[in-house]
Design an enzyme around this catalytic site. Structure first.
Site, mmCIF file in Angstrom:
data_model
loop_
_atom_site.group_PDB
_atom_site.id
_atom_site.type_symbol
_atom_site.label_atom_id
_atom_site.label_comp_id
_atom_site.label_asym_id
_atom_site.label_seq_id
_atom_site.Cartn_x
_atom_site.Cartn_y
_atom_site.Cartn_z
ATOM 1 N N HIS A 191 -9.686 18.337 -7.400
ATOM 2 C CA HIS A 191 -8.780 17.252 -7.032
ATOM 3 C C HIS A 191 -7.475 17.317 -7.827
ATOM 4 C CE1 HIS A 191 -7.435 12.938 -6.874
ATOM 5 N NE2 HIS A 191 -7.597 13.214 -5.602
ATOM 6 N N GLU A 235 -0.556 11.224 4.955
ATOM 7 C CA GLU A 235 -1.908 11.777 5.088
ATOM 8 C C GLU A 235 -1.963 13.116 5.815
ATOM 9 O OE1 GLU A 235 -4.214 10.794 3.365
ATOM 10 O OE2 GLU A 235 -4.254 8.645 3.122
ATOM 11 N N GLU A 281 -13.719 11.115 -3.788
ATOM 12 C CA GLU A 281 -14.829 10.597 -2.992
ATOM 13 C C GLU A 281 -14.900 11.317 -1.646
ATOM 14 O OE1 GLU A 281 -12.528 8.922 -4.599
ATOM 15 O OE2 GLU A 281 -13.473 7.384 -5.830
ATOM 16 N N ARG A 282 -13.720 11.641 -1.106
ATOM 17 C CA ARG A 282 -13.638 12.325 0.200
ATOM 18 C C ARG A 282 -14.201 13.752 0.083
ATOM 19 N NH1 ARG A 282 -8.031 11.088 1.729
ATOM 20 N NH2 ARG A 282 -8.912 9.001 1.902
ATOM 21 N N THR A 329 -5.142 3.348 -3.326
ATOM 22 C CA THR A 329 -6.320 4.143 -3.654
ATOM 23 C C THR A 329 -5.930 5.493 -4.230
ATOM 24 O OG1 THR A 329 -7.438 3.076 -1.821
ATOM 25 C CG2 THR A 329 -8.349 5.160 -2.523
ATOM 26 N N GLY A 346 -9.526 10.561 -2.840
ATOM 27 C CA GLY A 346 -9.606 12.007 -2.648
ATOM 28 C C GLY A 346 -10.884 12.618 -3.202
ATOM 29 N N ASP A 363 -0.191 5.180 0.969
ATOM 30 C CA ASP A 363 -0.412 6.200 1.997
ATOM 31 C C ASP A 363 -0.491 5.585 3.388
ATOM 32 O OD1 ASP A 363 -0.670 8.583 0.292
ATOM 33 O OD2 ASP A 363 -2.321 7.433 -0.564
ATOM 34 N N ASP A 396 0.872 -1.172 0.000
ATOM 35 C CA ASP A 396 0.000 0.000 0.000
ATOM 36 C C ASP A 396 0.918 1.233 0.000
ATOM 37 O OD1 ASP A 396 -2.277 1.720 0.594
ATOM 38 O OD2 ASP A 396 -1.464 1.801 2.632
ATOM 39 N N LYS A 438 -5.429 19.765 -6.118
ATOM 40 C CA LYS A 438 -4.909 19.137 -4.896
ATOM 41 C C LYS A 438 -3.686 18.276 -5.198
ATOM 42 C CE LYS A 438 -4.708 15.317 -2.270
ATOM 43 N NZ LYS A 438 -4.472 13.917 -2.604
HETATM 44 C C1 XBP Z 1 -5.198 6.357 0.867
HETATM 45 C C2 XBP Z 1 -6.302 7.203 0.419
HETATM 46 C C3 XBP Z 1 -6.065 8.231 -0.608
HETATM 47 C C4 XBP Z 1 -5.303 9.472 -0.198
HETATM 48 C C5 XBP Z 1 -5.571 10.591 -1.164
HETATM 49 O O1 XBP Z 1 -5.147 5.213 0.077
HETATM 50 O O2 XBP Z 1 -7.406 7.041 0.866
HETATM 51 O O3 XBP Z 1 -7.328 8.629 -1.018
HETATM 52 O O4 XBP Z 1 -5.726 9.914 1.077
HETATM 53 O O5 XBP Z 1 -5.203 10.267 -2.455
HETATM 54 P P1 XBP Z 1 -3.991 4.082 0.223
HETATM 55 P P2 XBP Z 1 -5.993 10.871 -3.722
HETATM 56 O O6 XBP Z 1 -3.624 3.984 1.680
HETATM 57 O O7 XBP Z 1 -4.651 2.851 -0.325
HETATM 58 O O8 XBP Z 1 -2.835 4.510 -0.629
HETATM 59 O O9 XBP Z 1 -6.369 12.284 -3.381
HETATM 60 O O10 XBP Z 1 -5.021 10.803 -4.865
HETATM 61 O O11 XBP Z 1 -7.209 10.013 -3.956
HETATM 62 MG MG MG Z 2 -2.929 3.228 3.459
#
Ligand code: XBP
Ligand code: MG
Length: 260
Positions: free
Chosen positions: A87, A19, A56-57, A128, A54, A12, A10, A90
């Site tokens: 996004h 994050e 979706e958030r 993700t 992101g 992030d 993974d 961002k």
């Molecule tokens: C982590 C996430 C990501 C990031 C933001 O996913 O939820 O959405 O917070 O990235 P993972 P984007 O741990 O699976 O890497 O803004 O590019 O979606």
């Molecule tokens: Mg993660």
């Protein structure tokens, strides 16, 4: 021959603590640049992390916290396109933060990747996050050529459903023609664990501030981090004997004990 053939990472929270000081700050910069009054605190962002992705958030936050907000949309631009544009901004802010060198790899990540390369273990990423974010992180925090270390970087919108759905892991398994019994996944969150478990994958969790109190039932091992010779890991769930750090031998042992 080793039982372990592939490590799937993974991004992030796992490769780096991206994050709180990365994605969160980048979202806030994009909001302010767009003239929005939205600001995600460290605590709010922790709650929003339950929504994967992101775009979706942003959509979730808009619906839940500011449902009456109506941006002036240029002709032909719908809400989804407006979110996508926000996004994209961002993503640029995130790349800028990485360039500033604010984000470094977590303990043991580089060591394990180098060892995997030396021992012929195949490497993949299942995330993700958007692909641009992954490449920028690898190039700035690991090395400019490191994206090429991974046979596959499965990222963002390439599958219909994001974690905790298993789609991204199933995609990697299928594309690389892998059998789950020869793979170990490294994740940091409950959503990531659920995704990997549904794809029958043996999963090691390295926790962080945002995920420490989550339920990791089903993980083969839960650690505070992967550890270094000079910075021993702490085992939170499962067992590790005689090793201050997680390495290829330990990953292999995990698979052997589970698939005997
Ligand atoms: C982590 C996430 C990501 C990031 C933001 O996913 O939820 O959405 O917070 O990235 P993972 P984007 O741990 O699976 O890497 O803004 O590019 O979606
Ligand atoms: Mg993660």
């Amino acid at each position: 021959m080793l039982q372990l053939q592939t490590l799937i990472f993974d991004v992030d929270g796992t490769l780096a603590e991206t994050e709180r000081d990365g994605h969160r700050v980048a979202f806030n910069r994009s909001f302010s640049q767009a003239g929005l009054e939205w600001e995600w605190s460290v605590e709010t962002y922790g709650q929003l992390l339950e929504v994967a992705g992101g775009k979706e958030r942003i959509q979730f936050f808009w619906q839940q916290h500011d449902p009456d907000f109506a941006p002036t949309l240029p002709t032909g631009l719908n809400q989804q396109a407006w979110i996508a544009a926000l996004h994209r901004a961002k993503t640029s802010h995130y790349a800028q933060l990485l360039q500033e060198g604010r984000i470094t790899l977590r303990p043991g990540v580089k060591r394990l990747l180098l060892e995997a390369r030396e021992t012929g273990i195949r490497l993949a990423i299942a995330t993700t996050s958007a692909l641009d974010n992954v490449i920028a992180l690898l190039e700035t925090a690991l090395s400019p050529e490191s994206p090429g270390w991974f046979e596959m970087i499965a990222a963002g919108d390439i599958v219909p459903a994001k974690k905790p759905a298993p789609d991204i892991y199933l995609h990697v398994l299928q594309q690389m023609q892998l059998e789950p019994r020869h793979c170990v996944v490294i994740e940091d969150s409950q959503a990531g664990l659920q995704a990997a478990l549904q794809a029958q994958l043996t999963t090691v969790i390295t926790t962080n501030d945002y995920t420490r109190s989550q339920d990791f039932t089903g993980a083969a091992l839960v650690l505070d981090h992967l550890g270094e010779p000079t910075l021993p890991l702490t085992v939170i769930q499962g067992s590790v004997t005689h090793s201050p750090y997680f390495d290829v031998a330990l990953a292999n042992k995990l698979l052997e004990s589970l698939h005997d």
